[in-house]
Design a protein around this motif. Structure first.
Motif, mmCIF file in Angstrom:
data_model
loop_
_atom_site.group_PDB
_atom_site.id
_atom_site.type_symbol
_atom_site.label_atom_id
_atom_site.label_comp_id
_atom_site.label_asym_id
_atom_site.label_seq_id
_atom_site.Cartn_x
_atom_site.Cartn_y
_atom_site.Cartn_z
ATOM 1 N N GLU A 285 106.683 49.715 82.164
ATOM 2 C CA GLU A 285 106.788 51.199 83.469
ATOM 3 C C GLU A 285 108.536 50.366 83.914
ATOM 4 O OE1 GLU A 285 105.635 52.456 86.585
ATOM 5 O OE2 GLU A 285 104.085 51.829 85.655
ATOM 6 N N ILE A 286 109.035 51.238 84.257
ATOM 7 C CA ILE A 286 110.278 51.443 85.908
ATOM 8 C C ILE A 286 110.612 51.953 86.980
ATOM 9 C CG2 ILE A 286 112.400 51.947 86.170
ATOM 10 C CD1 ILE A 286 113.538 50.596 82.984
ATOM 11 N N LYS A 287 110.010 51.232 87.384
ATOM 12 C CA LYS A 287 109.864 52.077 89.116
ATOM 13 C C LYS A 287 111.391 51.816 90.410
ATOM 14 C CE LYS A 287 105.100 50.890 89.745
ATOM 15 N NZ LYS A 287 104.481 50.005 90.332
ATOM 16 N N SER A 288 111.502 53.191 90.074
ATOM 17 C CA SER A 288 112.660 53.605 90.755
ATOM 18 C C SER A 288 112.064 53.172 92.392
ATOM 19 C CB SER A 288 112.840 54.707 91.548
ATOM 20 O OG SER A 288 114.075 55.288 92.006
ATOM 21 N N ASN A 289 113.671 52.231 93.057
ATOM 22 C CA ASN A 289 113.635 51.609 94.043
ATOM 23 C C ASN A 289 114.244 52.512 94.962
ATOM 24 O OD1 ASN A 289 112.930 50.025 96.368
ATOM 25 N ND2 ASN A 289 115.263 49.283 96.151
ATOM 26 N N ASP A 290 114.123 53.969 94.748
ATOM 27 C CA ASP A 290 114.887 55.274 95.729
ATOM 28 C C ASP A 290 113.254 55.866 96.194
ATOM 29 O OD1 ASP A 290 115.682 57.489 96.823
ATOM 30 O OD2 ASP A 290 117.163 58.082 95.282
ATOM 31 N N LEU A 291 113.064 55.648 97.448
ATOM 32 C CA LEU A 291 112.259 56.202 98.330
ATOM 33 C C LEU A 291 112.208 57.642 98.105
ATOM 34 C CD1 LEU A 291 112.194 53.429 101.130
ATOM 35 C CD2 LEU A 291 110.911 53.829 99.253
ATOM 36 N N LEU B 142 119.140 44.642 78.677
ATOM 37 C CA LEU B 142 118.246 43.103 78.647
ATOM 38 C C LEU B 142 116.531 43.934 78.804
ATOM 39 C CD1 LEU B 142 119.143 39.898 80.764
ATOM 40 C CD2 LEU B 142 119.522 40.725 77.831
ATOM 41 N N VAL B 143 116.719 44.656 79.342
ATOM 42 C CA VAL B 143 115.445 45.804 79.141
ATOM 43 C C VAL B 143 115.586 46.221 78.354
ATOM 44 C CG1 VAL B 143 114.745 47.405 80.651
ATOM 45 C CG2 VAL B 143 115.559 46.445 82.202
ATOM 46 N N GLU B 144 115.981 47.088 77.614
ATOM 47 C CA GLU B 144 116.000 47.923 76.377
ATOM 48 C C GLU B 144 115.363 47.207 75.047
ATOM 49 O OE1 GLU B 144 119.832 49.194 75.578
ATOM 50 O OE2 GLU B 144 119.363 51.239 77.120
ATOM 51 N N SER C 252 119.990 47.413 89.040
ATOM 52 C CA SER C 252 119.866 48.485 90.096
ATOM 53 C C SER C 252 119.612 48.954 91.365
ATOM 54 C CB SER C 252 119.882 49.490 88.782
ATOM 55 O OG SER C 252 117.738 49.429 88.465
ATOM 56 N N GLY C 253 118.387 48.007 91.338
ATOM 57 C CA GLY C 253 117.610 47.554 92.233
ATOM 58 C C GLY C 253 116.388 48.525 91.519
ATOM 59 N N ASP C 254 115.922 48.642 91.197
ATOM 60 C CA ASP C 254 114.636 49.391 89.832
ATOM 61 C C ASP C 254 114.169 48.264 90.387
ATOM 62 O OD1 ASP C 254 115.758 52.032 90.567
ATOM 63 O OD2 ASP C 254 116.360 51.887 88.713
ATOM 64 N N TYR C 255 112.379 48.024 89.727
ATOM 65 C CA TYR C 255 112.039 47.620 89.652
ATOM 66 C C TYR C 255 111.368 47.227 87.600
ATOM 67 C CZ TYR C 255 111.866 45.899 94.148
ATOM 68 O OH TYR C 255 112.215 45.573 95.304
ATOM 69 N N LEU C 256 111.395 46.813 86.611
ATOM 70 C CA LEU C 256 110.731 46.489 85.421
ATOM 71 C C LEU C 256 109.479 46.327 85.668
ATOM 72 C CD1 LEU C 256 110.545 47.476 82.297
ATOM 73 C CD2 LEU C 256 111.335 45.029 82.323
ATOM 74 N N VAL C 257 107.756 47.263 85.571
ATOM 75 C CA VAL C 257 106.867 46.962 85.481
ATOM 76 C C VAL C 257 106.067 46.517 84.028
ATOM 77 C CG1 VAL C 257 104.573 46.533 86.973
ATOM 78 C CG2 VAL C 257 106.742 47.540 87.690
ATOM 79 N N VAL C 258 105.946 45.158 83.963
ATOM 80 C CA VAL C 258 104.931 44.738 82.476
ATOM 81 C C VAL C 258 103.275 44.708 82.402
ATOM 82 C CG1 VAL C 258 105.029 43.719 80.734
ATOM 83 C CG2 VAL C 258 107.072 44.383 80.984
ATOM 84 N N SER C 259 102.092 45.141 82.546
ATOM 85 C CA SER C 259 100.858 45.278 82.079
ATOM 86 C C SER C 259 100.842 44.365 80.771
ATOM 87 C CB SER C 259 100.001 46.707 82.229
ATOM 88 O OG SER C 259 101.196 47.614 83.361
ATOM 89 N N PHE C 260 100.036 43.463 80.781
ATOM 90 C CA PHE C 260 99.650 42.383 79.615
ATOM 91 C C PHE C 260 98.108 42.568 79.840
ATOM 92 C CE2 PHE C 260 103.911 41.140 81.476
ATOM 93 C CZ PHE C 260 104.199 40.850 80.313
ATOM 94 N N ASN C 261 97.435 42.983 78.145
ATOM 95 C CA ASN C 261 96.120 42.088 78.032
ATOM 96 C C ASN C 261 95.934 41.151 77.880
ATOM 97 O OD1 ASN C 261 94.843 43.937 78.197
ATOM 98 N ND2 ASN C 261 95.551 45.210 76.253
ATOM 99 N N SER C 262 94.929 40.034 78.090
ATOM 100 C CA SER C 262 95.393 38.397 77.024
ATOM 101 C C SER C 262 94.534 38.693 75.734
ATOM 102 C CB SER C 262 94.482 37.189 78.516
ATOM 103 O OG SER C 262 93.556 37.325 78.978
ATOM 104 N N GLU D 92 106.021 42.047 87.288
ATOM 105 C CA GLU D 92 107.316 42.233 87.762
ATOM 106 C C GLU D 92 108.815 42.377 87.985
ATOM 107 O OE1 GLU D 92 107.245 45.598 91.351
ATOM 108 O OE2 GLU D 92 108.027 44.216 92.372
ATOM 109 N N TRP D 93 109.617 42.387 87.591
ATOM 110 C CA TRP D 93 111.157 42.031 87.252
ATOM 111 C C TRP D 93 112.194 43.290 88.013
ATOM 112 C CZ3 TRP D 93 108.226 41.630 83.292
ATOM 113 C CH2 TRP D 93 108.098 39.732 82.842
ATOM 114 N N GLU D 94 112.360 42.323 89.016
ATOM 115 C CA GLU D 94 113.865 43.302 89.641
ATOM 116 C C GLU D 94 114.979 43.792 88.654
ATOM 117 O OE1 GLU D 94 115.987 43.305 94.547
ATOM 118 O OE2 GLU D 94 114.409 42.124 93.740
ATOM 119 N N LEU D 95 115.954 45.084 88.935
ATOM 120 C CA LEU D 95 116.971 44.580 87.758
ATOM 121 C C LEU D 95 117.754 45.265 88.710
ATOM 122 C CD1 LEU D 95 115.235 48.173 86.347
ATOM 123 C CD2 LEU D 95 115.273 45.277 85.527
#
Length: 81
Positions: free
Chosen positions: A73-79, A2-4, A39-49, A34-37
């Motif tokens: 962008e996808i942010k890793s949950n791996d610290l 879905l992310v793709e 995999s434990g990572d996060y999909l972050v989408v920035s929007f303009n209006s 932000e959407w939690e995937l």
């Protein structure tokens, strides 16, 4: 996956139709969701209006229909990264 399917230029509604509602709004003065995937990572989408004139809809409905993604962008949950 879905992310793709998520591409820059898609609207908020188009992304929600694919992924469902985001778990969090993490923006501060900007629309950033932000959407939690699985995999434990996060999909972050920035929007303009896009401004529109619509006297019949609520402010949130107007924003949801007119938000256009400009950064993904996808942010890793791996610290350790």
């Amino acid at each position: 996956t879905l992310v793709e399917q998520i591409k820059v230029g898609m609207t908020f509604i188009e992304i929600v139709d694919i992924l469902g509602k985001p778990q969090r709004d993490i923006g501060s003065g900007v629309w950033q969701m932000e959407w939690e995937l699985k995999s434990g990572d996060y999909l972050v989408v920035s929007f303009n209006s896009k401004p529109i004139e619509d006297n019949e809809s609520s402010v949130s409905e107007i924003y949801e229909r007119n938000l256009v993604s400009y950064h993904i962008e996808i942010k890793s949950n791996d610290l350790s990264q």
